[in-house]
Design an enzyme around this catalytic site. Structure first.
Site, PDB file in Angstrom:
ATOM      1  N   CYS A  97       4.411  12.994   5.582  1.00  0.00           N
ATOM      2  CA  CYS A  97       2.981  12.551   5.536  1.00  0.00           C
ATOM      3  C   CYS A  97       2.203  13.736   5.024  1.00  0.00           C
ATOM      4  O   CYS A  97       2.448  14.895   5.310  1.00  0.00           O
ATOM      5  CB  CYS A  97       2.682  12.208   6.988  1.00  0.00           C
ATOM      6  SG  CYS A  97       0.822  12.118   7.215  1.00  0.00           S
ATOM      7  N   LYS A 137      12.363  10.251   5.572  1.00  0.00           N
ATOM      8  CA  LYS A 137      11.666  10.203   4.581  1.00  0.00           C
ATOM      9  C   LYS A 137      10.969  11.737   4.439  1.00  0.00           C
ATOM     10  O   LYS A 137      10.364  12.190   5.522  1.00  0.00           O
ATOM     11  CB  LYS A 137      10.671   9.281   4.844  1.00  0.00           C
ATOM     12  CG  LYS A 137       9.475   9.117   3.235  1.00  0.00           C
ATOM     13  CD  LYS A 137       8.518   8.294   3.516  1.00  0.00           C
ATOM     14  CE  LYS A 137       7.849   7.894   2.320  1.00  0.00           C
ATOM     15  NZ  LYS A 137       6.746   6.714   2.476  1.00  0.00           N
ATOM     16  N   HIS A 166       9.910  11.514  -1.732  1.00  0.00           N
ATOM     17  CA  HIS A 166       8.939  11.034  -2.683  1.00  0.00           C
ATOM     18  C   HIS A 166       8.688  12.544  -3.335  1.00  0.00           C
ATOM     19  O   HIS A 166       8.262  13.371  -2.740  1.00  0.00           O
ATOM     20  CB  HIS A 166       7.470  10.873  -1.685  1.00  0.00           C
ATOM     21  CG  HIS A 166       6.110  10.607  -2.438  1.00  0.00           C
ATOM     22  ND1 HIS A 166       5.678   9.564  -2.516  1.00  0.00           N
ATOM     23  CD2 HIS A 166       5.606  11.409  -3.566  1.00  0.00           C
ATOM     24  CE1 HIS A 166       4.378   9.743  -3.300  1.00  0.00           C
ATOM     25  NE2 HIS A 166       4.518  10.746  -3.808  1.00  0.00           N
ATOM     26  N   ARG A 223       2.108   1.464  -2.246  1.00  0.00           N
ATOM     27  CA  ARG A 223       1.060   1.039  -3.120  1.00  0.00           C
ATOM     28  C   ARG A 223       1.026   0.071  -4.165  1.00  0.00           C
ATOM     29  O   ARG A 223       0.177  -0.860  -4.235  1.00  0.00           O
ATOM     30  CB  ARG A 223       0.407   2.156  -3.456  1.00  0.00           C
ATOM     31  CG  ARG A 223      -0.270   3.047  -2.518  1.00  0.00           C
ATOM     32  CD  ARG A 223      -1.086   4.373  -3.491  1.00  0.00           C
ATOM     33  NE  ARG A 223      -0.057   5.405  -3.610  1.00  0.00           N
ATOM     34  CZ  ARG A 223      -0.204   6.236  -4.580  1.00  0.00           C
ATOM     35  NH1 ARG A 223      -1.313   6.664  -4.941  1.00  0.00           N
ATOM     36  NH2 ARG A 223       0.902   6.973  -5.081  1.00  0.00           N
TER      37      ARG A 223
END
EC number: 1.3.1.-
Length: 314
Positions: A97, A137, A166, A223
């Site tokens: 995050c 993650k 990511h 997204r």
């Protein structure tokens, strides 16, 4: 033999809640599982809306992996105990995050510059919850792209089910380009099933990532699926849905979400209207601009519904 490759639905706070997940699974599907928006302890308590969101009866008909975010062991244990009490045997820990208010308290990607904290958290959780399949993650780092590489020996050593990377820095949030070279360095040293996450908007995007990194376990898409809920289904089929079929599925999905929120929300038409406007924030970005604008300007439900009908006709 080509390894199994799956598409998973990444969470987004305020968008991919249980009502959205149920509707997406019913009308589109095409994903192996959904991750919940992260569950966290706030002001000494687990947020009630987070508990409601991961209740099994609100997530029937598909696989949900609940996600947690925590800056310390005590909070992480409380959330994992909640998951266990609800019958879950897998969970995802968010170290990705990028939102500054959380990151400055060592939540999410804000913990990545502190490998000792990460090691203590992950090692203890794996020891205390051996029945849980725990995944992680993460981003490349908060300030430096090699922060994830410093953690790689730990991540390889622990009994983690898989990793999701990511390839941006936390401080980038969602700006700038993804760093594929940094992802490649992590990929080469990773011994766990690895999923790629970031800027996957089309079938071609997914195919390019899979071709470049053939050992990937899959991709986690956020997204891109919010913009095109059919993306997972289209990738599985190997072709795009006919536009008329896609619009009809979106119409049915929207109607389902609208009715469910109308039953749940107690704040009247205004609250429902504000909630439903967020449904369109990412959806159909190539759609008619005037219709999109009319949706966001609508001050009454009848005007909103008329604008939605116009958008779905184009």
């Amino acid at each position: 033999m080509q390894p199994t490759f799956s598409i998973r639905f990444s969470p987004l706070q305020g968008y991919t809640d249980a009502i959205y997940r149920q509707a997406h699974a019913r009308f589109f599907g095409g994903v192996e599982c959904y991750y919940s928006p992260f569950v966290r302890v706030e002001h000494g308590e687990i947020r009630r809306k987070d508990v409601r969101d991961i209740e099994p009866e609100n997530n029937e008909g598909f696989r949900l992996v609940p996600q947690l975010i925590a800056p310390d062991l005590e909070k992480a244990e409380r959330v994992l105990e909640l998951f266990v009490s609800r019958g879950y045997r897998e969970a995802d820990l968010n170290l990705g995050c990028p939102f500054p208010l959380l990151a400055k308290r060592h939540n999410g990607a804000g913990m990545l510059p502190y490998p000792e904290e990460v090691e203590n958290l992950l090692t203890t959780l794996c020891q205390k919850f051996p029945q849980m399949r725990l995944s992680v993650k993460l981003r490349l780092g908060w300030e430096q792209a090699d922060e994830c590489l410093a953690l790689l020996p730990l991540l390889n050593r622990l009994p983690l089910s898989d990793l999701i990377l990511h390839p941006r820095l936390g401080k980038q949030q969602y700006k700038g380009e993804v760093d594929m070279e940094a992802f490649s360095a992590f990929y080469e040293g990773c011994e766990k099933p690895l999923f790629y996450n970031g800027d996957l908007l089309t079938i071609a995007d997914i195919s390019r990532v899979r071709e470049r990194f053939p050992r990937l376990a899959g991709v986690v898409v956020g997204r891109g699926l919010l913009a095109n809920p059919a993306l997972g289904l289209e990738y599985a089929r190997g072709s795009e849905l006919p536009e008329a079929e896609k619009r009809e599925k979106i119409r049915l999905m929207h109607s389902d979400v609208f009715c469910r929120y109308a039953e749940l929300l107690q704040g009247g038409d205004r609250q429902l209207l504000m909630k439903m406007k967020s449904f369109w924030e990412y959806l159909l970005p190539e759609g008619d601009r005037k219709a999109h604008k009319a949706i966001h300007k609508a001050s009454r439900l009848d005007a909103y519904q008329a604008a939605v009908s116009t958008l779905l006709r184009f």
